[in-house]
Design a protein around this motif. Sequence first.
Motif, short mmCIF file in Angstrom:
data_model
loop_
_atom_site.label_atom_id
_atom_site.label_comp_id
_atom_site.label_asym_id
_atom_site.label_seq_id
_atom_site.Cartn_x
_atom_site.Cartn_y
_atom_site.Cartn_z
N LYS A 171 0.32 -1.27 -0.22
CA LYS A 171 0.26 -0.09 -0.26
C LYS A 171 0.74 1.44 -0.08
CE LYS A 171 -3.59 -2.41 0.69
NZ LYS A 171 -4.48 -2.56 -0.55
N TYR A 172 0.68 1.66 -0.91
CA TYR A 172 1.33 3.48 -0.94
C TYR A 172 1.63 4.18 0.31
CZ TYR A 172 -3.25 6.72 0.07
OH TYR A 172 -4.39 6.66 0.55
N TYR A 173 1.16 3.77 1.64
CA TYR A 173 0.51 4.52 2.98
C TYR A 173 2.06 3.92 3.18
CZ TYR A 173 -2.87 1.56 3.76
OH TYR A 173 -3.58 0.75 4.25
N VAL A 174 2.23 2.47 3.48
CA VAL A 174 3.47 1.94 3.76
C VAL A 174 4.59 1.57 3.19
CG1 VAL A 174 3.80 -0.40 4.88
CG2 VAL A 174 1.24 0.16 4.44
N ALA A 175 4.99 1.94 1.88
CA ALA A 175 5.68 1.50 1.19
C ALA A 175 6.34 3.00 0.87
CB ALA A 175 5.35 0.90 -0.42
N GLY A 176 5.34 4.37 0.51
CA GLY A 176 5.71 5.00 0.05
C GLY A 176 5.10 6.06 2.21
N ASP A 177 6.00 8.09 1.94
CA ASP A 177 5.47 8.43 2.53
C ASP A 177 3.63 8.55 3.38
OD1 ASP A 177 5.69 10.69 4.50
OD2 ASP A 177 4.78 11.90 3.04
N PRO A 178 3.40 8.47 4.63
CA PRO A 178 4.33 8.40 5.12
C PRO A 178 5.05 6.89 6.30
CG PRO A 178 1.61 7.78 6.24
CD PRO A 178 1.48 8.17 5.04
N TYR A 179 5.35 6.08 5.36
CA TYR A 179 6.00 4.72 5.42
C TYR A 179 5.25 4.46 7.24
CZ TYR A 179 9.14 6.31 2.20
OH TYR A 179 9.99 6.68 1.10
N ALA A 180 3.85 4.38 6.75
CA ALA A 180 2.79 3.86 8.22
C ALA A 180 3.62 2.25 8.51
CB ALA A 180 1.94 4.14 8.35
N ASP A 181 3.86 2.08 10.02
CA ASP A 181 4.17 0.34 9.69
C ASP A 181 3.50 0.01 11.20
OD1 ASP A 181 5.90 -1.91 9.03
OD2 ASP A 181 7.50 -1.40 10.70
N TYR A 182 2.83 0.74 11.39
CA TYR A 182 2.04 0.06 12.82
C TYR A 182 0.84 0.84 12.99
CZ TYR A 182 0.18 -0.75 17.59
OH TYR A 182 -1.15 -0.91 18.68
N TYR A 183 -0.59 -0.41 13.12
CA TYR A 183 -1.46 0.58 13.21
C TYR A 183 -2.49 -0.87 14.32
CZ TYR A 183 -6.66 -0.02 11.41
OH TYR A 183 -7.99 0.44 11.14
N PHE A 184 -2.95 0.42 14.81
CA PHE A 184 -4.24 0.61 15.49
C PHE A 184 -5.96 0.70 15.32
CE2 PHE A 184 -7.11 -0.19 19.45
CZ PHE A 184 -6.65 -1.62 20.27
N GLY A 185 -6.52 -0.17 15.78
CA GLY A 185 -7.76 0.50 14.98
C GLY A 185 -8.92 -0.13 16.01
N VAL A 186 -9.98 0.85 16.08
CA VAL A 186 -11.00 0.83 17.34
C VAL A 186 -12.90 1.05 16.44
CG1 VAL A 186 -12.40 0.64 19.21
CG2 VAL A 186 -9.90 1.19 19.17
N PRO A 187 -13.62 0.56 16.88
CA PRO A 187 -14.60 0.32 15.58
C PRO A 187 -15.07 1.27 16.19
CG PRO A 187 -14.47 -1.62 16.13
CD PRO A 187 -13.78 -1.68 16.49
N LEU A 188 -15.68 2.24 14.89
CA LEU A 188 -17.29 3.36 16.04
C LEU A 188 -18.40 3.25 15.29
CD1 LEU A 188 -15.95 6.17 13.60
CD2 LEU A 188 -15.34 5.71 15.99
N THR A 189 -18.46 2.11 16.87
CA THR A 189 -19.71 1.40 16.80
C THR A 189 -21.07 2.04 17.04
OG1 THR A 189 -18.83 -0.18 17.64
CG2 THR A 189 -20.85 -0.43 17.62
N THR A 190 -22.38 1.67 16.31
CA THR A 190 -23.54 2.57 16.99
C THR A 190 -23.73 1.85 18.27
OG1 THR A 190 -25.10 1.75 15.75
CG2 THR A 190 -24.35 3.45 14.65
N SER A 191 -25.14 1.98 19.21
CA SER A 191 -26.21 1.71 20.14
C SER A 191 -25.88 0.71 19.28
CB SER A 191 -27.24 3.15 20.21
OG SER A 191 -28.02 3.32 19.40
N GLY A 192 -26.77 0.68 18.01
CA GLY A 192 -26.99 -0.30 17.26
C GLY A 192 -26.72 -2.05 16.60
N GLY A 193 -25.55 -1.29 17.07
CA GLY A 193 -24.19 -2.06 16.84
C GLY A 193 -23.34 -2.32 15.93
#
Length: 401
Positions: free
Chosen positions: A96-118
């Motif tokens: 992916k361009y953001y891994v192989a190039g700028d910003p050279y991201a190598d670590y990722y952590f994500g949390v879902p944005l979950t509604t009250s309905g799931g």
Amino acid sequence: MSFNEEERIWTLSQFDIDYLEISDLFKDLTRLAAKIAGTDISLINLIDSYTQWTIANYGLNIEQMPKEESVCQYTIQAPQQFEVKKLSEDERFKKKYYVAGDPYADYYFGVPLTTSGGFNLGALCVLDKREKELTPEKIDLLKIVAREVVSRLETLKIIRELKSSAEAAKDNQKKVAHDIRGPLAGIIGLTQVINEQSQDLSKEEVLEFVEMIYKAGNSLLDLVSEILRQEDRAEMNKQQSRKEAYTIKSLKNKLEQLYGPQAHNKDIVLKIQIDASSNTDAHFPKNKIIQIIGNLVTNAIKFTPAGGKVEVGLCLTVSKDLHNNLKIVVSDTGIGLTDSAILKILNKEKESTAGTEGEAGFGFGLPLVKRLVDDLKGEMQIVSSPGNGTTFTVTVNVEII
């Protein structure tokens, strides 16, 4: 939480979000998330049928990317969180361009944005060039920030619904006030939780962000109180609705802002024209219009080869008998549709097909358009044949305000 992509996308569409207009309401939360995680980058992303929209960013100036290019497409399928310690060593992401190039991201952590309905609307994510080790306390704090993002989105939805129906607001004033104040109170409550749990942050750092969120919370509460105190609610709603509504010209400009980059990236000419017979001064509510046109345009770009053309025609006719019609015509020089494919779309059935350059097919965009059009009691027609492009014509009745 069971993962139902069709209903997830439908739920997101009901928020009717202008992805380019709400960044200021979430910037403090991206900065806070990056500070909690100790990362250079933090993003709040919403993911629709085709596109990941970044509604707020810290450390990386980005507005959108194709859904299939994102890491967050995996986060929205996770019940709690999704982590990749080395993006550069993961077959799914290392090119992916953001891994192989700028910003050279190598670590990722994500949390879902979950509604009250799931349903997961998108993700709050943090990225960095270096691998991070997030403590359970920091992960808990990021999940609190993610809940706050959803709380603010739900608050915006409630406020929009309040403004669109003055009479309903008048009859249900106490209930509406309670519904709005509930999620907003979470903004202020968040400050106490952060203060108690942020063991790895200095008190000065935490208090800086606590103060920002506290001020934002009180500002929004004041806004809601002002809405509910207005003696002439109907007039206030009319004026506010007009301010936030589209004209045919502002709709054209918005479409160019949102979808021009997608066409440019694929070397496709996107041409948006207003019919000469249109009323260019009339204001009409947003009311899922961008959701409808956006899915049609993105689909057209996806199935049109590089060097092709996508054209959008807009026509607004205003009449005294309240039959004010907005006609939308989206045509392309793409690969076209078979009769069976057209029938599936009109029956709101999913059909997943890869794009002309191998873009992933998710199959929900066009059935969603049909569902939205039906919800607005409009009409949709499709004219196409394999190899000869496709023309979608949508007509909906709109209120002039």
